[in-house]
Design a protein around this motif. Structure first.
Motif, PDB file in Angstrom:
ATOM      1  N   LEU A 118     -10.522  -7.461   0.337  1.00 37.84           N
ATOM      2  CA  LEU A 118      -9.713  -6.429  -0.292  1.00 37.84           C
ATOM      3  C   LEU A 118     -10.496  -5.127  -0.405  1.00 37.84           C
ATOM      4  CD1 LEU A 118      -8.317  -8.572  -3.261  1.00 37.84           C
ATOM      5  CD2 LEU A 118      -7.312  -8.281  -0.978  1.00 37.84           C
ATOM      6  N   ASP A 119      -9.766  -4.002  -0.331  1.00 40.16           N
ATOM      7  CA  ASP A 119     -10.418  -2.717  -0.551  1.00 40.16           C
ATOM      8  C   ASP A 119     -10.398  -2.384  -2.046  1.00 40.16           C
ATOM      9  OD1 ASP A 119      -7.879  -1.786  -1.161  1.00 40.16           O
ATOM     10  OD2 ASP A 119      -7.661  -0.565   0.647  1.00 40.16           O
ATOM     11  N   ASP A 120     -10.797  -1.178  -2.392  1.00 38.15           N
ATOM     12  CA  ASP A 120     -10.891  -0.827  -3.812  1.00 38.15           C
ATOM     13  C   ASP A 120      -9.539  -0.613  -4.465  1.00 38.15           C
ATOM     14  OD1 ASP A 120     -10.239   1.531  -2.550  1.00 38.15           O
ATOM     15  OD2 ASP A 120     -11.929   2.684  -3.338  1.00 38.15           O
ATOM     16  N   ARG A 121      -8.439  -0.731  -3.672  1.00 40.38           N
ATOM     17  CA  ARG A 121      -7.081  -0.655  -4.223  1.00 40.38           C
ATOM     18  C   ARG A 121      -6.404  -2.022  -4.149  1.00 40.38           C
ATOM     19  NH1 ARG A 121      -4.320   3.930  -0.868  1.00 40.38           N
ATOM     20  NH2 ARG A 121      -2.558   3.488  -2.266  1.00 40.38           N
ATOM     21  N   ASN A 122      -7.201  -3.060  -3.935  1.00 38.47           N
ATOM     22  CA  ASN A 122      -6.711  -4.446  -3.851  1.00 38.47           C
ATOM     23  C   ASN A 122      -5.738  -4.662  -2.697  1.00 38.47           C
ATOM     24  OD1 ASN A 122      -8.070  -5.811  -6.062  1.00 38.47           O
ATOM     25  ND2 ASN A 122      -6.883  -4.487  -7.411  1.00 38.47           N
ATOM     26  N   ILE A 123      -5.931  -3.932  -1.628  1.00 34.94           N
ATOM     27  CA  ILE A 123      -5.134  -4.079  -0.412  1.00 34.94           C
ATOM     28  C   ILE A 123      -5.914  -4.909   0.604  1.00 34.94           C
ATOM     29  CG2 ILE A 123      -4.117  -2.856   1.547  1.00 34.94           C
ATOM     30  CD1 ILE A 123      -2.523  -2.615  -1.039  1.00 34.94           C
ATOM     31  N   LYS A 127       5.880   3.598  -6.739  1.00 38.09           N
ATOM     32  CA  LYS A 127       4.488   3.178  -6.931  1.00 38.09           C
ATOM     33  C   LYS A 127       4.297   2.902  -8.422  1.00 38.09           C
ATOM     34  CE  LYS A 127       3.305   6.819  -4.434  1.00 38.09           C
ATOM     35  NZ  LYS A 127       2.511   7.860  -3.717  1.00 38.09           N
ATOM     36  N   ASN A 128       4.553   1.631  -8.808  1.00 41.64           N
ATOM     37  CA  ASN A 128       4.583   1.278 -10.221  1.00 41.64           C
ATOM     38  C   ASN A 128       3.246   0.793 -10.770  1.00 41.64           C
ATOM     39  OD1 ASN A 128       4.786  -1.054  -8.650  1.00 41.64           O
ATOM     40  ND2 ASN A 128       5.962  -2.167 -10.189  1.00 41.64           N
ATOM     41  N   ILE A 129       2.196   0.906  -9.984  1.00 43.45           N
ATOM     42  CA  ILE A 129       0.846   0.665 -10.506  1.00 43.45           C
ATOM     43  C   ILE A 129       0.062   1.960 -10.271  1.00 43.45           C
ATOM     44  CG2 ILE A 129       0.194  -0.527  -8.342  1.00 43.45           C
ATOM     45  CD1 ILE A 129      -1.794  -2.151 -10.089  1.00 43.45           C
ATOM     46  N   LYS A 133       0.826  -1.206   0.000  1.00 38.73           N
ATOM     47  CA  LYS A 133       0.000   0.000   0.000  1.00 38.73           C
ATOM     48  C   LYS A 133       0.864   1.262   0.000  1.00 38.73           C
ATOM     49  CE  LYS A 133      -3.734   2.314   2.504  1.00 38.73           C
ATOM     50  NZ  LYS A 133      -4.622   2.277   3.690  1.00 38.73           N
ATOM     51  N   ASP A 134       0.620   2.125  -0.962  1.00 37.02           N
ATOM     52  CA  ASP A 134       1.363   3.382  -1.120  1.00 37.02           C
ATOM     53  C   ASP A 134       2.860   3.163  -1.329  1.00 37.02           C
ATOM     54  OD1 ASP A 134      -1.007   4.926  -0.697  1.00 37.02           O
ATOM     55  OD2 ASP A 134      -0.746   4.699   1.464  1.00 37.02           O
ATOM     56  N   GLY A 135       3.286   1.902  -1.487  1.00 36.13           N
ATOM     57  CA  GLY A 135       4.703   1.593  -1.639  1.00 36.13           C
ATOM     58  C   GLY A 135       5.509   1.761  -0.377  1.00 36.13           C
TER      59      GLY A 135
END
Length: 296
Positions: free
Chosen positions: A191-196, A85-87, A70-72
């Motif tokens: 998972l949340d909406d950021r796939n975390i 943050k490569n995505i 998350k957030d790198g």
């Protein structure tokens, strides 16, 4: 008889056996990823064109983390580090550091029964985000109806580092809508909406996913290491060594292809510690992924 051809100009390894109709292709400059595997009449792993490797990570080796951070950002041993943050859409770090590295060939062996290649990448100048020297060694062993991939990580630094591991193969079939994935699970990641990963949902017993027209980007904790992918033309059994076994299923925007990834951690493991392991200076950790293929 198996043959192995190494093209230094294209950084490709071609493994063939014309009698058994086996063909494998490893891209040394794309993290030593196995981007083609044909056994008999079945294209088990194939080019995802027009989708590119930079977006699909097709068959990439995942280290020092699988999935996302998350957030790198993560904290280890009281220090905070920042990955790129490569995505961009999610603003997360994705799939570690070796997927785009160039591996060198240490050893090849070709016989009438099998082909084996040993590949290596040494990180002597690590980034600030993961300031540890390390070595990654891969051993691909290919036979007429099976493939084994052994991955070994050696900590060459003077400090302990955190890690999770994974492999990101995509499997092809003539009809994904009539295919299933079967496995034993303990729980599914929420998972949340950021796939975390934000939690887990308990599951007991065997899970059978009927792919049909469904889209997946989901993760489960495995109760056993066996995963069965049954297609109209072949059944693939996927096994992993080790004790932390998780399964990521992803359907890309390409027909009749599915990513079935066995990993040792989940998204954001560097922060939530689910599946997270550590490696002491001078130590080596290994994992083996095995595929076996049978005609249906």
């Amino acid at each position: 008889m198996y043959t192995i051809h190494h093209s230094e100009s294209t950084q490709l390894l071609q493994i063939k056996n014309t009698k058994n109709r086996v063909h494998a292709q490893i891209h040394l400059n794309q993290g030593a990823s196995l981007q083609k595997l044909t056994i008999g009449t079945h294209a088990i792993i194939q080019d995802l064109s027009p989708l590119g490797y930079a977006n699909t990570y097709a068959s990439s080796i995942l280290f020092p983390f699988a999935n996302r951070i998350k957030d790198g950002s993560y904290t280890f041993a009281t220090k905070t580090y920042q990955f790129d943050k490569n995505i961009e859409a999610e603003q997360n770090a994705l799939h570690g550091l070796v997927f785009n590295k160039t591996f060198k060939v240490l050893h090849t062996e070709a016989t009438a029964k099998f082909a084996k290649v040993t590949l290596e990448y040494n990180e002597a100048h690590p980034p600030l985000a993961f300031p540890y020297a390390y070595k990654v060694k891969l051993e691909y062993h290919i036979e007429a109806s099976s493939l084994s991939l052994k991955m070994s990580i050696t900590n060459k630094s003077h400090a302990t580092f955190p890690f999770t591991l994974g492999w990101h193969p995509y499997f092809a079939t003539t009809n994904l809508s009539e295919s299933t994935v079967r496995f034993d699970s303990r729980s599914k990641m929420l998972l949340d909406d950021r796939n975390i990963t934000i939690g887990t949902s308990q599951i007991e017993g065997q899970t059978v996913l009927d792919i049909k027209d469904q889209k997946f980007d989901d993760c489960w904790a495995l109760a056993t290491d066996t995963v069965l992918f049954k297609t109209p033309e072949y059944t693939l059994q996927f096994n992993a060594s080790g004790t932390n076994n998780f399964l990521q299923i992803y359907t890309p925007p390409k027909p009749n292809v599915i990513a079935i990834e066995q990993t040792t951690g989940v998204s954001d493991s560097f922060n939530n510690a689910i599946g997270l392991d550590t490696l002491n200076p001078g130590a080596t950790h290994s994992i083996t992924w095995d595929l076996s293929i049978k005609n249906n």
